[in-house]
Scaffold this active site. Structure first.
Site, PDB file in Angstrom:
ATOM      1  CE  LYS A 164      -3.437  -2.083   3.120  1.00 33.85           C
ATOM      2  NZ  LYS A 164      -4.222  -1.945   4.363  1.00 33.85           N
ATOM      3  CE1 TYR A 172       1.192  -0.417   6.911  1.00 31.42           C
ATOM      4  CE2 TYR A 172      -0.129  -1.702   5.358  1.00 31.42           C
ATOM      5  CZ  TYR A 172       0.041  -1.128   6.617  1.00 31.42           C
ATOM      6  OH  TYR A 172      -0.932  -1.279   7.571  1.00 31.42           O
ATOM      7  CG  ASP A 220      -1.176 -10.643   3.041  1.00 27.34           C
ATOM      8  OD1 ASP A 220      -0.052 -11.152   3.261  1.00 27.34           O
ATOM      9  OD2 ASP A 220      -1.921 -10.260   3.947  1.00 27.34           O
ATOM     10  N   GLY A 279      -0.710 -19.124   2.403  1.00 24.10           N
ATOM     11  CA  GLY A 279      -1.890 -19.557   1.643  1.00 24.10           C
ATOM     12  C   GLY A 279      -2.197 -18.612   0.497  1.00 24.10           C
TER      13      GLY A 279
END
Length: 406
Positions: free
Chosen positions: A167, A170, A177, A250
Protein backbone atom coordinates in the site's frame (compact mmCIF):
# COMPACT_ATOMS: atom_id res chain seq x y z
CA UNK A 1 -82.46 1.14 -0.73
CA UNK A 2 -81.29 0.88 -4.33
CA UNK A 3 -78.40 3.23 -3.57
CA UNK A 4 -77.42 1.17 -0.59
CA UNK A 5 -77.35 -2.04 -2.67
CA UNK A 6 -75.33 -0.26 -5.34
CA UNK A 7 -72.89 0.98 -2.72
CA UNK A 8 -72.44 -2.51 -1.26
CA UNK A 9 -71.95 -3.98 -4.74
CA UNK A 10 -69.16 -1.53 -5.57
CA UNK A 11 -67.59 -2.13 -2.15
CA UNK A 12 -67.55 -5.88 -2.83
CA UNK A 13 -66.05 -5.39 -6.31
CA UNK A 14 -63.39 -3.08 -4.89
CA UNK A 15 -62.55 -5.63 -2.20
CA UNK A 16 -62.25 -8.47 -4.77
CA UNK A 17 -59.96 -6.29 -6.92
CA UNK A 18 -57.84 -5.39 -3.90
CA UNK A 19 -57.47 -9.05 -2.87
CA UNK A 20 -56.66 -10.06 -6.45
CA UNK A 21 -54.12 -7.26 -6.76
CA UNK A 22 -52.33 -7.96 -3.49
CA UNK A 23 -52.28 -11.72 -4.04
CA UNK A 24 -50.83 -11.17 -7.52
CA UNK A 25 -48.22 -8.93 -5.93
CA UNK A 26 -47.22 -11.54 -3.39
CA UNK A 27 -46.85 -14.37 -5.91
CA UNK A 28 -44.74 -12.28 -8.27
CA UNK A 29 -42.16 -11.43 -5.59
CA UNK A 30 -38.73 -13.01 -6.01
CA UNK A 31 -37.91 -15.56 -3.33
CA UNK A 32 -35.57 -13.90 -0.84
CA UNK A 33 -32.13 -15.27 0.01
CA UNK A 34 -33.44 -15.50 3.58
CA UNK A 35 -35.77 -18.32 2.41
CA UNK A 36 -32.90 -20.50 1.20
CA UNK A 37 -33.17 -24.17 2.15
CA UNK A 38 -29.86 -25.96 2.78
CA UNK A 39 -30.36 -29.67 2.15
CA UNK A 40 -28.25 -32.31 3.94
CA UNK A 41 -27.16 -34.05 0.73
CA UNK A 42 -25.64 -30.97 -0.93
CA UNK A 43 -21.92 -30.79 -1.72
CA UNK A 44 -19.81 -28.81 0.73
CA UNK A 45 -19.31 -26.02 -1.84
CA UNK A 46 -23.06 -25.43 -2.24
CA UNK A 47 -23.64 -25.79 1.51
CA UNK A 48 -21.14 -23.05 2.27
CA UNK A 49 -22.27 -20.74 -0.55
CA UNK A 50 -25.94 -21.06 0.40
CA UNK A 51 -25.12 -20.59 4.09
CA UNK A 52 -23.38 -17.31 3.29
CA UNK A 53 -26.24 -16.18 1.01
CA UNK A 54 -28.79 -16.99 3.71
CA UNK A 55 -26.84 -15.20 6.45
CA UNK A 56 -26.00 -12.24 4.15
CA UNK A 57 -29.01 -11.78 1.81
CA UNK A 58 -27.12 -9.08 -0.14
CA UNK A 59 -23.54 -9.93 -1.12
CA UNK A 60 -22.17 -6.62 0.17
CA UNK A 61 -23.17 -7.82 3.69
CA UNK A 62 -20.45 -10.50 3.61
CA UNK A 63 -18.08 -10.01 6.56
CA UNK A 64 -20.97 -8.25 8.34
CA UNK A 65 -20.57 -5.06 6.27
CA UNK A 66 -23.36 -2.57 6.88
CA UNK A 67 -22.91 -0.65 3.63
CA UNK A 68 -21.56 -1.66 0.20
CA UNK A 69 -17.77 -1.37 -0.02
CA UNK A 70 -15.28 -2.54 -2.62
CA UNK A 71 -13.16 -5.03 -0.73
CA UNK A 72 -10.89 -8.03 -1.15
CA UNK A 73 -12.94 -10.35 1.08
CA UNK A 74 -15.99 -9.89 -1.16
CA UNK A 75 -13.77 -10.43 -4.19
CA UNK A 76 -12.47 -13.71 -2.75
CA UNK A 77 -15.82 -15.20 -1.67
CA UNK A 78 -17.70 -14.12 -4.79
CA UNK A 79 -14.93 -15.44 -7.03
CA UNK A 80 -15.36 -18.82 -5.31
CA UNK A 81 -19.12 -18.67 -5.97
CA UNK A 82 -18.36 -17.78 -9.60
CA UNK A 83 -16.25 -20.96 -9.84
CA UNK A 84 -19.06 -22.92 -8.15
CA UNK A 85 -21.53 -21.71 -10.80
CA UNK A 86 -19.37 -23.38 -13.48
CA UNK A 87 -19.99 -26.74 -11.77
CA UNK A 88 -23.55 -26.10 -10.59
CA UNK A 89 -25.36 -23.56 -12.80
CA UNK A 90 -27.79 -22.34 -10.12
CA UNK A 91 -29.11 -18.93 -11.28
CA UNK A 92 -28.98 -17.58 -7.72
CA UNK A 93 -25.17 -17.56 -7.79
CA UNK A 94 -24.48 -15.07 -10.64
CA UNK A 95 -27.42 -12.92 -9.43
CA UNK A 96 -25.78 -12.68 -6.00
CA UNK A 97 -22.41 -11.72 -7.52
CA UNK A 98 -23.90 -9.15 -9.90
CA UNK A 99 -25.86 -7.63 -7.01
CA UNK A 100 -22.55 -6.83 -5.32
CA UNK A 101 -20.90 -5.42 -8.45
CA UNK A 102 -23.94 -3.29 -9.30
CA UNK A 103 -24.10 -1.85 -5.79
CA UNK A 104 -20.60 -0.44 -6.37
CA UNK A 105 -19.81 0.10 -10.06
CA UNK A 106 -21.27 3.41 -11.28
CA UNK A 107 -22.45 4.26 -14.79
CA UNK A 108 -19.18 6.11 -15.53
CA UNK A 109 -17.08 3.12 -14.40
CA UNK A 110 -16.02 4.64 -11.09
CA UNK A 111 -16.31 2.35 -8.06
CA UNK A 112 -18.01 3.48 -4.85
CA UNK A 113 -15.69 3.48 -1.79
CA UNK A 114 -12.60 2.74 -3.95
CA UNK A 115 -9.79 5.31 -3.71
CA UNK A 116 -7.07 4.81 -6.30
CA UNK A 117 -4.79 7.35 -4.62
CA UNK A 118 -4.31 4.96 -1.65
CA UNK A 119 -2.56 2.47 -3.97
CA UNK A 120 -3.80 -0.39 -1.81
CA UNK A 121 -3.16 -3.60 -3.76
CA UNK A 122 -5.89 -5.37 -1.74
CA UNK A 123 -8.47 -3.41 -3.73
CA UNK A 124 -7.55 -4.95 -7.09
CA UNK A 125 -8.69 -8.55 -6.53
CA UNK A 126 -12.46 -7.87 -6.61
CA UNK A 127 -11.89 -6.75 -10.21
CA UNK A 128 -11.83 -10.45 -11.16
CA UNK A 129 -15.63 -10.43 -10.87
CA UNK A 130 -15.91 -7.89 -13.70
CA UNK A 131 -14.63 -10.05 -16.58
CA UNK A 132 -17.62 -12.43 -16.68
CA UNK A 133 -20.21 -9.71 -16.16
CA UNK A 134 -18.68 -7.58 -18.91
CA UNK A 135 -18.56 -10.60 -21.24
CA UNK A 136 -22.24 -11.29 -20.71
CA UNK A 137 -23.61 -7.72 -20.75
CA UNK A 138 -21.02 -5.83 -22.84
CA UNK A 139 -21.89 -2.80 -20.70
CA UNK A 140 -19.19 -0.16 -20.92
CA UNK A 141 -19.20 0.63 -17.18
CA UNK A 142 -17.73 -2.77 -16.30
CA UNK A 143 -14.93 -2.35 -18.83
CA UNK A 144 -14.18 1.14 -17.48
CA UNK A 145 -14.05 -0.22 -13.92
CA UNK A 146 -11.52 -2.86 -15.05
CA UNK A 147 -9.49 -0.15 -16.79
CA UNK A 148 -9.50 1.89 -13.58
CA UNK A 149 -8.03 -1.04 -11.60
CA UNK A 150 -5.51 -1.66 -14.39
CA UNK A 151 -4.53 2.02 -14.09
CA UNK A 152 -3.82 1.46 -10.39
CA UNK A 153 -1.36 -1.32 -11.30
CA UNK A 154 0.33 0.93 -13.87
CA UNK A 155 0.82 3.63 -11.24
CA UNK A 156 1.33 1.40 -8.17
CA UNK A 157 4.51 2.51 -6.36
CA UNK A 158 7.30 -0.08 -6.60
CA UNK A 159 10.40 -1.08 -4.69
CA UNK A 160 13.74 -0.19 -6.30
CA UNK A 161 13.88 -3.73 -7.73
CA UNK A 162 10.39 -3.46 -9.25
CA UNK A 163 8.03 -5.08 -6.74
CA UNK A 164 4.60 -3.58 -6.03
CA UNK A 165 4.35 -1.86 -2.65
CA UNK A 166 1.59 -3.42 -0.58
CA UNK A 167 0.00 0.00 0.00
CA UNK A 168 1.11 3.60 -0.31
CA UNK A 169 1.27 3.75 3.50
CA UNK A 170 3.69 0.75 3.51
CA UNK A 171 6.61 2.02 1.41
CA UNK A 172 9.12 -0.47 -0.06
CA UNK A 173 7.22 -3.44 1.39
CA UNK A 174 5.95 -6.54 -0.39
CA UNK A 175 3.66 -8.86 1.58
CA UNK A 176 2.75 -12.38 0.46
CA UNK A 177 -0.93 -11.35 0.57
CA UNK A 178 -0.28 -8.81 -2.18
CA UNK A 179 0.59 -11.49 -4.74
CA UNK A 180 -2.97 -12.85 -4.55
CA UNK A 181 -4.51 -9.36 -4.39
CA UNK A 182 -2.87 -8.07 -7.56
CA UNK A 183 -1.51 -10.78 -9.83
CA UNK A 184 -4.53 -12.96 -10.83
CA UNK A 185 -6.46 -9.85 -11.97
CA UNK A 186 -3.33 -8.48 -13.68
CA UNK A 187 -2.73 -11.82 -15.45
CA UNK A 188 -6.32 -12.10 -16.70
CA UNK A 189 -6.42 -8.47 -17.80
CA UNK A 190 -3.14 -8.59 -19.73
CA UNK A 191 -4.19 -11.88 -21.37
CA UNK A 192 -7.65 -10.66 -22.38
CA UNK A 193 -6.87 -7.07 -23.37
CA UNK A 194 -3.10 -6.80 -23.95
CA UNK A 195 -2.14 -10.08 -25.67
CA UNK A 196 -0.30 -11.13 -22.48
CA UNK A 197 2.39 -8.46 -22.81
CA UNK A 198 2.79 -7.99 -19.03
CA UNK A 199 3.18 -11.66 -18.05
CA UNK A 200 6.91 -11.08 -17.45
CA UNK A 201 6.12 -8.28 -15.01
CA UNK A 202 3.74 -10.62 -13.16
CA UNK A 203 6.41 -13.33 -12.98
CA UNK A 204 8.83 -10.69 -11.64
CA UNK A 205 6.60 -10.09 -8.59
CA UNK A 206 6.87 -13.79 -7.68
CA UNK A 207 10.62 -13.84 -8.45
CA UNK A 208 11.26 -10.98 -6.03
CA UNK A 209 9.23 -12.40 -3.16
CA UNK A 210 10.65 -15.89 -3.74
CA UNK A 211 14.21 -14.55 -3.73
CA UNK A 212 13.89 -12.23 -0.74
CA UNK A 213 11.22 -13.76 1.53
CA UNK A 214 12.20 -17.47 1.43
CA UNK A 215 13.90 -18.88 4.49
CA UNK A 216 16.79 -21.10 3.30
CA UNK A 217 16.40 -23.45 6.29
CA UNK A 218 12.69 -24.33 6.13
CA UNK A 219 11.84 -23.30 2.56
CA UNK A 220 8.86 -21.35 3.97
CA UNK A 221 8.26 -17.71 3.04
CA UNK A 222 8.04 -14.93 5.61
CA UNK A 223 4.86 -12.82 5.73
CA UNK A 224 6.55 -9.63 4.55
CA UNK A 225 9.74 -8.20 3.08
CA UNK A 226 10.91 -4.59 3.42
CA UNK A 227 13.44 -3.81 0.71
CA UNK A 228 14.60 -0.70 2.61
CA UNK A 229 15.00 -2.73 5.86
CA UNK A 230 13.70 0.39 7.62
CA UNK A 231 10.67 -1.09 9.40
CA UNK A 232 11.15 -2.03 13.07
CA UNK A 233 9.73 -5.51 12.22
CA UNK A 234 12.26 -6.07 9.42
CA UNK A 235 15.37 -8.20 9.88
CA UNK A 236 18.28 -5.75 9.55
CA UNK A 237 20.15 -8.09 7.18
CA UNK A 238 17.39 -9.63 5.05
CA UNK A 239 14.46 -7.21 5.42
CA UNK A 240 12.06 -10.09 6.23
CA UNK A 241 9.40 -10.09 8.95
CA UNK A 242 10.04 -12.42 11.92
CA UNK A 243 7.51 -15.26 11.40
CA UNK A 244 5.72 -17.61 9.02
CA UNK A 245 1.98 -17.01 9.01
CA UNK A 246 -0.07 -19.77 7.38
CA UNK A 247 -2.61 -17.46 5.77
CA UNK A 248 0.11 -15.36 4.14
CA UNK A 249 1.63 -18.56 2.71
CA UNK A 250 -1.89 -19.56 1.64
CA UNK A 251 -2.35 -16.32 -0.31
CA UNK A 252 0.98 -17.02 -2.00
CA UNK A 253 0.27 -20.57 -3.20
CA UNK A 254 -3.29 -19.61 -4.27
CA UNK A 255 -1.81 -16.72 -6.26
CA UNK A 256 0.52 -19.16 -8.04
CA UNK A 257 -2.15 -21.72 -9.02
CA UNK A 258 -4.51 -18.96 -10.21
CA UNK A 259 -1.92 -16.98 -12.16
CA UNK A 260 -0.68 -20.13 -13.90
CA UNK A 261 -4.10 -20.33 -15.63
CA UNK A 262 -2.87 -17.46 -17.83
CA UNK A 263 0.72 -18.57 -18.51
CA UNK A 264 0.95 -20.66 -21.69
CA UNK A 265 3.10 -23.78 -21.24
CA UNK A 266 5.68 -22.41 -23.67
CA UNK A 267 6.03 -19.08 -21.82
CA UNK A 268 9.64 -18.77 -20.60
CA UNK A 269 8.48 -18.02 -17.03
CA UNK A 270 5.86 -20.77 -16.74
CA UNK A 271 8.26 -23.49 -15.51
CA UNK A 272 9.79 -21.05 -13.03
CA UNK A 273 6.39 -20.37 -11.42
CA UNK A 274 5.57 -24.09 -11.33
CA UNK A 275 8.93 -24.55 -9.58
CA UNK A 276 8.02 -21.97 -6.92
CA UNK A 277 4.71 -23.75 -6.33
CA UNK A 278 6.50 -27.09 -5.90
CA UNK A 279 9.09 -25.62 -3.51
CA UNK A 280 6.51 -23.91 -1.30
CA UNK A 281 4.18 -26.94 -1.37
CA UNK A 282 6.95 -29.38 -0.39
CA UNK A 283 8.06 -27.11 2.47
CA UNK A 284 4.47 -26.73 3.73
CA UNK A 285 3.84 -30.49 3.58
CA UNK A 286 6.48 -30.99 6.30
CA UNK A 287 4.34 -28.91 8.68
CA UNK A 288 0.93 -30.49 8.00
CA UNK A 289 -0.46 -31.74 11.32
CA UNK A 290 -1.75 -35.32 11.68
CA UNK A 291 -5.27 -33.81 11.70
CA UNK A 292 -4.60 -32.64 8.13
CA UNK A 293 -4.59 -28.99 9.23
CA UNK A 294 -1.86 -26.38 9.65
CA UNK A 295 -1.10 -24.14 12.61
CA UNK A 296 -1.60 -20.36 12.67
CA UNK A 297 2.18 -19.88 13.01
CA UNK A 298 3.20 -22.51 10.49
CA UNK A 299 6.41 -23.93 11.94
CA UNK A 300 5.66 -23.63 15.66
CA UNK A 301 3.42 -26.71 16.01
CA UNK A 302 2.04 -27.19 19.50
CA UNK A 303 3.76 -24.17 21.05
CA UNK A 304 1.58 -22.50 23.69
CA UNK A 305 -1.15 -20.34 22.15
CA UNK A 306 -0.74 -21.71 18.62
CA UNK A 307 -3.82 -23.32 17.09
CA UNK A 308 -4.93 -25.26 14.00
CA UNK A 309 -6.23 -22.49 11.76
CA UNK A 310 -9.01 -22.69 9.16
CA UNK A 311 -8.11 -20.13 6.47
CA UNK A 312 -4.50 -21.19 5.86
CA UNK A 313 -5.53 -24.87 5.90
CA UNK A 314 -8.34 -24.25 3.37
CA UNK A 315 -6.00 -22.24 1.13
CA UNK A 316 -3.38 -25.03 1.13
CA UNK A 317 -6.08 -27.63 0.41
CA UNK A 318 -7.20 -25.59 -2.61
CA UNK A 319 -3.69 -24.92 -3.95
CA UNK A 320 -2.63 -28.57 -3.50
CA UNK A 321 -5.79 -29.89 -5.18
CA UNK A 322 -5.76 -27.46 -8.09
CA UNK A 323 -1.99 -27.86 -8.49
CA UNK A 324 -2.37 -31.65 -8.72
CA UNK A 325 -5.46 -31.44 -10.99
CA UNK A 326 -3.60 -29.18 -13.41
CA UNK A 327 -0.44 -31.27 -13.38
CA UNK A 328 1.74 -28.59 -11.74
CA UNK A 329 2.19 -30.72 -8.62
CA UNK A 330 2.73 -34.49 -8.24
CA UNK A 331 -0.51 -36.50 -7.85
CA UNK A 332 0.10 -37.28 -4.15
CA UNK A 333 -0.72 -33.65 -3.27
CA UNK A 334 -4.37 -34.51 -4.00
CA UNK A 335 -4.18 -36.95 -1.06
CA UNK A 336 -2.74 -34.25 1.18
CA UNK A 337 -5.50 -31.87 0.03
CA UNK A 338 -8.18 -34.45 0.88
CA UNK A 339 -6.57 -34.99 4.28
CA UNK A 340 -6.67 -31.22 4.89
CA UNK A 341 -10.30 -31.06 3.79
CA UNK A 342 -11.17 -33.94 6.14
CA UNK A 343 -9.55 -31.96 8.95
CA UNK A 344 -11.65 -28.91 8.13
CA UNK A 345 -14.96 -30.81 7.96
CA UNK A 346 -14.35 -33.10 10.95
CA UNK A 347 -12.61 -30.70 13.34
CA UNK A 348 -13.64 -27.17 12.44
CA UNK A 349 -17.14 -27.33 10.88
CA UNK A 350 -20.30 -26.96 12.94
CA UNK A 351 -23.66 -27.81 11.33
CA UNK A 352 -26.40 -25.38 12.41
CA UNK A 353 -30.09 -26.12 13.02
CA UNK A 354 -31.09 -24.76 9.58
CA UNK A 355 -28.55 -26.98 7.79
CA UNK A 356 -26.13 -24.09 7.36
CA UNK A 357 -22.45 -24.61 8.21
CA UNK A 358 -19.98 -22.62 10.30
CA UNK A 359 -16.23 -22.87 9.83
CA UNK A 360 -14.51 -22.09 13.16
CA UNK A 361 -10.93 -21.20 14.22
CA UNK A 362 -10.24 -18.65 11.50
CA UNK A 363 -7.89 -15.76 12.24
CA UNK A 364 -9.89 -12.60 11.51
CA UNK A 365 -7.01 -10.37 10.43
CA UNK A 366 -3.24 -9.95 10.75
CA UNK A 367 -0.77 -7.51 9.25
CA UNK A 368 2.53 -5.74 9.81
CA UNK A 369 3.28 -2.22 11.03
CA UNK A 370 0.42 0.29 10.93
CA UNK A 371 -1.29 1.89 13.90
CA UNK A 372 -1.69 0.31 16.43
CA UNK A 373 1.68 -1.20 15.58
CA UNK A 374 1.85 -4.89 14.59
CA UNK A 375 5.32 -6.31 15.22
CA UNK A 376 4.94 -9.71 13.49
CA UNK A 377 5.98 -11.55 16.67
CA UNK A 378 4.75 -15.04 17.54
CA UNK A 379 2.60 -13.57 20.35
CA UNK A 380 1.07 -11.08 17.93
CA UNK A 381 -0.15 -13.78 15.49
CA UNK A 382 -1.56 -16.15 18.11
CA UNK A 383 -3.40 -13.39 19.97
CA UNK A 384 -5.20 -11.82 16.98
CA UNK A 385 -8.96 -12.36 17.24
CA UNK A 386 -10.73 -15.24 15.51
CA UNK A 387 -13.98 -15.09 13.57
CA UNK A 388 -16.41 -17.87 12.61
CA UNK A 389 -17.08 -18.12 8.87
CA UNK A 390 -14.47 -15.50 8.19
CA UNK A 391 -14.50 -14.87 4.41
CA UNK A 392 -10.75 -15.56 4.14
CA UNK A 393 -11.63 -19.13 5.21
CA UNK A 394 -15.03 -19.65 3.54
CA UNK A 395 -13.90 -18.59 0.03
CA UNK A 396 -10.95 -21.02 -0.09
CA UNK A 397 -13.13 -23.72 1.54
CA UNK A 398 -15.55 -23.48 -1.43
CA UNK A 399 -12.65 -23.52 -3.92
CA UNK A 400 -11.04 -26.57 -2.22
CA UNK A 401 -14.39 -28.41 -2.14
CA UNK A 402 -14.78 -27.79 -5.90
CA UNK A 403 -11.28 -28.97 -6.79
CA UNK A 404 -11.78 -32.10 -4.67
CA UNK A 405 -15.37 -32.64 -5.83
CA UNK A 406 -16.45 -33.10 -2.23
Amino acid sequence: MKNNKKHNYFKAVALICLVAFTSCKVTSQEPSNKDIVIAKNLKWSDKMALTLMKRHPEAYMIDDSKTPKWDYVHGLVLHSIEELYKKNPDARYPAYIKGYVDALVQEDGTIKSYEIEKYNIDMVVAGRLLFNIYNKTKEEKYLKAMQLLRKQLTEQPRTASGGFWHKKIYPNQMWLDGLYMGEPFYAEYTTVFEKGKELDDIAKQFELIQKHATDPKTGLLYHGWDESKAMPWANKETGTSPNFWSRALGWYVMALVDVLDYFPKDHPKQKELVGYLNNASASLAKYQDKSGLWYQVTDKGGKEGNYLEASGSAMFAYAYAKGANKGYLPANYKKLANKAFDGLTKKLIKVEADGGITLTEACAVAGLGGNPYRDGSYEYYVKERKKDNDPKATGPFILAALELNR
